[in-house]
Enzyme design. Structure first.
Site, mmCIF file in Angstrom:
data_model
loop_
_atom_site.group_PDB
_atom_site.id
_atom_site.type_symbol
_atom_site.label_atom_id
_atom_site.label_comp_id
_atom_site.label_asym_id
_atom_site.label_seq_id
_atom_site.Cartn_x
_atom_site.Cartn_y
_atom_site.Cartn_z
ATOM 1 N N TRP A 1 34.409 41.078 44.837
ATOM 2 C CA TRP A 1 35.714 42.090 44.997
ATOM 3 C C TRP A 1 37.033 41.224 44.578
ATOM 4 O O TRP A 1 37.949 41.760 43.805
ATOM 5 C CB TRP A 1 35.802 42.674 46.269
ATOM 6 C CG TRP A 1 36.912 43.443 46.523
ATOM 7 C CD1 TRP A 1 37.109 44.567 46.482
ATOM 8 C CD2 TRP A 1 38.280 42.964 47.137
ATOM 9 N NE1 TRP A 1 38.410 45.090 46.804
ATOM 10 C CE2 TRP A 1 39.231 44.129 47.126
ATOM 11 C CE3 TRP A 1 38.757 41.746 47.135
ATOM 12 C CZ2 TRP A 1 40.476 44.043 47.606
ATOM 13 C CZ3 TRP A 1 40.246 41.554 47.655
ATOM 14 C CH2 TRP A 1 40.802 42.797 47.699
ATOM 15 N N HIS A 2 36.825 39.940 44.888
ATOM 16 C CA HIS A 2 38.057 39.255 44.597
ATOM 17 C C HIS A 2 38.310 38.779 42.990
ATOM 18 O O HIS A 2 39.227 38.455 42.558
ATOM 19 C CB HIS A 2 37.958 37.693 45.360
ATOM 20 C CG HIS A 2 38.220 38.183 46.787
ATOM 21 N ND1 HIS A 2 37.155 38.391 47.676
ATOM 22 C CD2 HIS A 2 39.353 38.000 47.528
ATOM 23 C CE1 HIS A 2 37.919 38.511 48.965
ATOM 24 N NE2 HIS A 2 39.089 38.246 48.807
ATOM 25 N N GLY A 3 37.317 38.873 42.315
ATOM 26 C CA GLY A 3 37.328 38.703 40.877
ATOM 27 C C GLY A 3 35.913 38.632 40.087
ATOM 28 O O GLY A 3 34.938 38.514 41.028
ATOM 29 N N PHE B 1 43.473 40.564 42.366
ATOM 30 C CA PHE B 1 42.541 41.046 42.939
ATOM 31 C C PHE B 1 42.405 42.752 42.838
ATOM 32 O O PHE B 1 41.445 43.284 43.279
ATOM 33 C CB PHE B 1 42.110 40.968 44.318
ATOM 34 C CG PHE B 1 42.231 39.235 44.220
ATOM 35 C CD1 PHE B 1 41.573 38.439 43.141
ATOM 36 C CD2 PHE B 1 42.444 38.493 45.315
ATOM 37 C CE1 PHE B 1 41.538 37.209 43.303
ATOM 38 C CE2 PHE B 1 42.513 37.105 45.379
ATOM 39 C CZ PHE B 1 42.134 36.408 44.484
#
Lengths: 323, 552
Positions: free
Chosen positions: B397-399, B552
């Site tokens: 999800w963060h990248g 993000f």
């Protein structure tokens, strides 16, 4: 709501009051690097001044020349008017062009980054300049004024840091002082010092940035005006470390091609003024003592041989007999 | 043209401020419709016209390619101008709920469109699909399969948008690289799409709505304006907190009245958020970026300092943003969920994840972990699998980068022993209640947890796994320990940031049981403290500093 607005306004006034006190108690350093701009502009605005070679750009210019060598070789007075790229090319040009007159030779070496995004409108040094002299604020466009407003807090902070550093005798800005310049405007304080590693520092310029077409057109128009005023314009690529030259190659190509199309080619190719990294003192634009000598000699040779340059759009088509 | 617009706008703002002082002094109340309201209608509309005009001109020049870059960050002058306009219009002009919601939608779209007007198409698509899905799910209440299909379609569409914009290039590049190791050439091309700011945040918010409607936890929203306002609410649009429809959406249906105490609390929270963002996160960023650019030239001590600083940078950056968002929402009469609860005083990793990015973690637990079977009443394999899935997704999800995936897995590895020995819920509630300092046991647990989390942040911060490994291995090299070899200016900056971090720790620790710091002290002390915080934040302000979590 009225109570909230009153509280908010009182809070804002008190906060601003603290800044007024800071500005009174902690003024800008008397030997600050930026103060040199006034000295340089005083030299340029001197009405007794005859036709001169004016070197202009950011700090690449301040660090990049041995003006005495240039003056002695070409027998023309030299003024190094370059100081800091952080002023933005727009301010550098607007400020200097006011004082140029017929017979002057302008050697312009703008840092490549000035042609991209919003770098031409300046950074913190512009705010420092306006903090020192409010007259400069009048010269600025809206975008530059926003830069000044946004960066004013950083100026206050620098003043506090300098005051604290002085108090504890902690020198972190050892060479960047207005006393570090010679009478031509060349920065010389670093010349007897060893180079400082700058590799790995974050480049403020992206490898491929968006050009600022609007400003580019404005600059070309200003150069046209200068020509009509009888000023010879020479575009000399800035001295740049080879490693930086490679990372910036796409941007540099854009600048080179665009200038050529506009009728202002560089007097030599940017490759020719990209020197080995070990010729630079502490950034990719600040030449060391030996580097400055090399860069100056190259300029002398180019100016002396200007007629041999065959480019149809070359900016330097001088018939200046003093060379 | 653009300069004229903005200059006029700035002048009008100055005039409105002066008039505001005058009106305030002459006793005009918000309810005095023919006094304050008429003035604010005029000034605010003029200002809004100028801002829209300036924004449009800037966008046009952006498209034309004059190098102009746009963004309306909370820490930008544009936002400083924009907020008072929206605030004034909201409380003085648009008194009815419906019109307040309309204003929120317009303000949010202008706010978001400042980055790139094309992003608006995406958020509008997400809004329309989720709104329609909600209505249809409710309409076909008795037809279970159809409800499932509609809900599933909406989830797929939203995730597809997210995946294309965020993950497509990453997976293509990874597959091409993987197959090239076996001498197999694949000619998949990357799309090189610009990642829309905050796409993960509003997509998750939209998903939570349709899932909750499907699960009948929430009636479908029939007011498209209120729903648009819920998806695009500008204080939390680009970096959270990720709000649940069950909490935020009903607030758009209720009438809102200005509450002085709430507004003051909001303003304080905004200031505290700015302190964390500007003084700590931005102050640390310069040092950290320098270290990461040249890892090999710094000794072990400097690298350890860099790692600890990054832990505070990311906390200051993200929790600072959350504080500003929550404070802004309070100014407009909304209550958002708490997103951070002093994560660095956690006594184990499980507690850390209950205190860090709370809204995202709860989202994952409610919508993925529990539907997968959760951690109870299942086999050991299912429990471990679910934990890995959650942390893997959290990383992703963060990248779109392997560093985030490894970071997620690292935390899963730290978490599983706690789960297996049923110690994952050992530490709940306020740390060391009614004590000035924690006990020795608590202190040691806090220290160990912080060190483990900080190692994770090194992997998170690295641009590649190789970089991360290089940093960790050099950091652990005891022979390289010595005096920090930062240059003079960076040392000065380190001293400044360290003082700020020390104050942050003391203040947040002292007020750990409260929702806002610096309360329950004499008013004059409060005033002095908040003025100092404001001055400090302004002094450290530097333009063009973005928020880490925007990516993000």
């Amino acid at each position: 709501m009225k109570k909230f607005i009153h509280t908010f306004l009182l809070f804002t006034i008190l906060t601003l009051g603290v800044f007024v006190i800071i500005s009174i108690v902690l003024p800008y350093s008397k030997d600050g690097y930026i103060r040199e701009q006034f000295v340089k502009m005083d030299l340029l605005s001197d009405t007794r001044r005859g036709p001169s070679i004016v070197l202009l750009g950011g700090s690449n210019c301040a660090f990049g020349y041995k003006s005495d060598l240039l003056e002695n070789s070409l027998k023309v007075p030299v003024i190094n008017a370059g100081l800091h790229a952080g002023f933005g090319l727009k301010l550098i040009v607007d400020d200097c062009f006011r004082y140029l007159h017929s017979g002057d030779i302008l050697v312009l070496s703008p840092e490549y980054s000035h042609f991209f995004e919003e770098h031409t409108y300046g950074e913190k040094p512009l705010a420092e300049l306006c903090y020192l002299s409010q007259d400069y604020f009048r010269l600025l466009c809206y975008r530059q004024r926003m830069v000044v407003i946004e960066n004013l807090p950083a100026v206050f902070r620098s003043n506090i840091e300098n005051a604290v550093a002085t108090q504890f005798n902690y020198q972190f800005q050892s060479i960047y002082r207005s006393s570090g310049f010679n009478r031509y405007g060349d920065f010389i304080a670093h010349r007897d010092k060893n180079n400082v590693s700058y590799h790995g520092r974050i480049s403020v310029h992206k490898h491929e940035s968006k050009p600022n077409i609007k400003y580019f057109k404005e600059l070309v128009s200003q150069l046209d005006t200068l020509r009509h005023r009888g000023v010879e314009v020479v575009l000399y690529p800035p001295a740049i470390a080879h490693s930086e030259f490679i990372t910036q190659s796409k941007n540099i190509d854009w600048v080179k091609m665009s200038l050529r199309k506009a009728g202002y080619s560089f007097i030599c190719t940017p490759e020719e003024t990209s020197y080995s990294d070990n010729l630079f003192y502490d950034t990719a634009y600040h030449l060391s003592d030996y580097g400055a000598e090399k860069h100056t000699k190259k300029l002398i040779a180019l100016l002396l041989n200007h007629k041999s340059i065959e480019s149809p759009h070359c900016a330097y088509k001088s018939s200046y007999t003093g060379l | 043209m653009v300069y004229i617009h903005i200059r006029r706008g700035a002048f009008a703002l100055l005039v409105s401020t002066c008039m505001g002082i005058f009106l305030g002094a002459s006793g005009c109340e918000a309810s005095d419709k023919f006094g304050a309201s008429r003035f604010f209608v005029y000034i605010s509309l003029v200002l809004l016209t100028h801002v829209i005009g300036a924004g449009t001109s800037l966008m046009v020049s952006h498209i034309n390619g004059d190098g102009t870059t746009l963004s309306m960050l909370f820490n930008s002058l544009e936002f400083l101008l924009y907020l008072p306009i929206v605030f004034s219009l909201y409380w003085f002009v648009f008194n009815q709920i419906h019109w307040q919601n309309v204003l929120i939608v317009i303000a949010s779209y202008i706010f978001y469109g400042y980055w790139d007007w094309r992003f608006l198409l995406l958020i509008a698509t997400t809004t329309i699909f989720s709104f329609t899905a909600g209505v249809l799910i409710e309409r076909f209440e008795t037809r279970r399969t159809l409800r499932k299909v509609i809900s599933g379609l909406n989830i797929i569409i939203n995730l597809l948008i997210l995946c294309i914009f965020k993950y497509y290039d990453f997976f293509v590049e990874s597959f091409v690289e993987l197959f090239s190791n076996f001498n197999i050439k694949i000619n998949w091309t990357t799309l090189n799409l610009v990642l829309p700011v905050g796409i993960s945040f509003y997509t998750f918010q939209a998903l939570s709505y349709s899932i909750d409607v499907y699960k009948k936890k929430l009636p479908a929203c029939r007011d498209v304006i209120a729903f648009s306002a819920y998806i695009s609410f500008f204080p939390q649009l680009v970096a959270g907190p990720i709000e649940r429809a069950t909490n935020l959406l009903p607030q758009f249906y209720k009438s809102r009245h200005f509450d002085y105490n709430q507004a003051i609390l909001g303003a304080r929270q905004i200031l505290w958020g700015f302190f964390k963002k500007i003084v700590i996160a931005d102050g640390a960023a310069t040092i950290i970026d320098n270290i990461w650019c040249n890892i090999e030239s710094y000794n072990s001590t400097t690298l350890i300092i860099g790692a600890i600083l990054f832990a505070f940078q990311i906390y200051g950056d993200f929790s600072g943003y959350s504080d500003i968002a929550i404070g802004l929402a309070r100014l407009f009469g909304f209550t958002l969920v708490k997103n951070f609860d002093l994560p660095y005083i956690s006594r184990d990793v499980a507690e850390f994840w209950r205190r860090w990015h709370i809204s995202l973690n709860k989202w994952f637990i409610d919508y993925i972990y529990i539907p997968l079977g959760g951690g109870s009443r299942k086999t050991l394999f299912v429990t471990i699998r679910n934990v890995f899935v959650i942390f893997l997704l959290s990383g992703l999800w963060h990248g779109a980068n392997w560093t985030y995936i490894v970071w997620g897995l690292y935390h899963a590895i730290l978490f599983i022993p706690l789960l297996l020995f049923r110690r994952n819920r050992n530490n709940i509630g306020v740390v060391a209640p009614n004590r000035l300092i924690p006990s020795l046991k608590d202190s040691l647990q806090i220290l160990v947890t912080f060190l483990l989390v900080t190692i994770g942040w090194v992997i998170f911060r690295a641009e590649s796994l190789q970089d991360g490994w290089l940093y960790l291995s050099r950091m652990a090299d005891i022979s390289q320990i010595g005096i920090p070899n930062l240059d003079g200016r960076l040392l000065m900056q380190l001293a400044e940031v360290s003082i700020a971090i020390f104050i942050l720790i003391i203040v947040e620790w002292y007020y750990r049981a409260e929702n806002i710091v610096l309360v329950n002290i004499p008013p004059i002390t409060q005033w002095i403290c908040w003025i100092l915080i404001a001055v400090w934040s302004i002094l450290f302000y530097s333009p063009n500093q973005t928020f880490i979590y925007f990516q993000f």
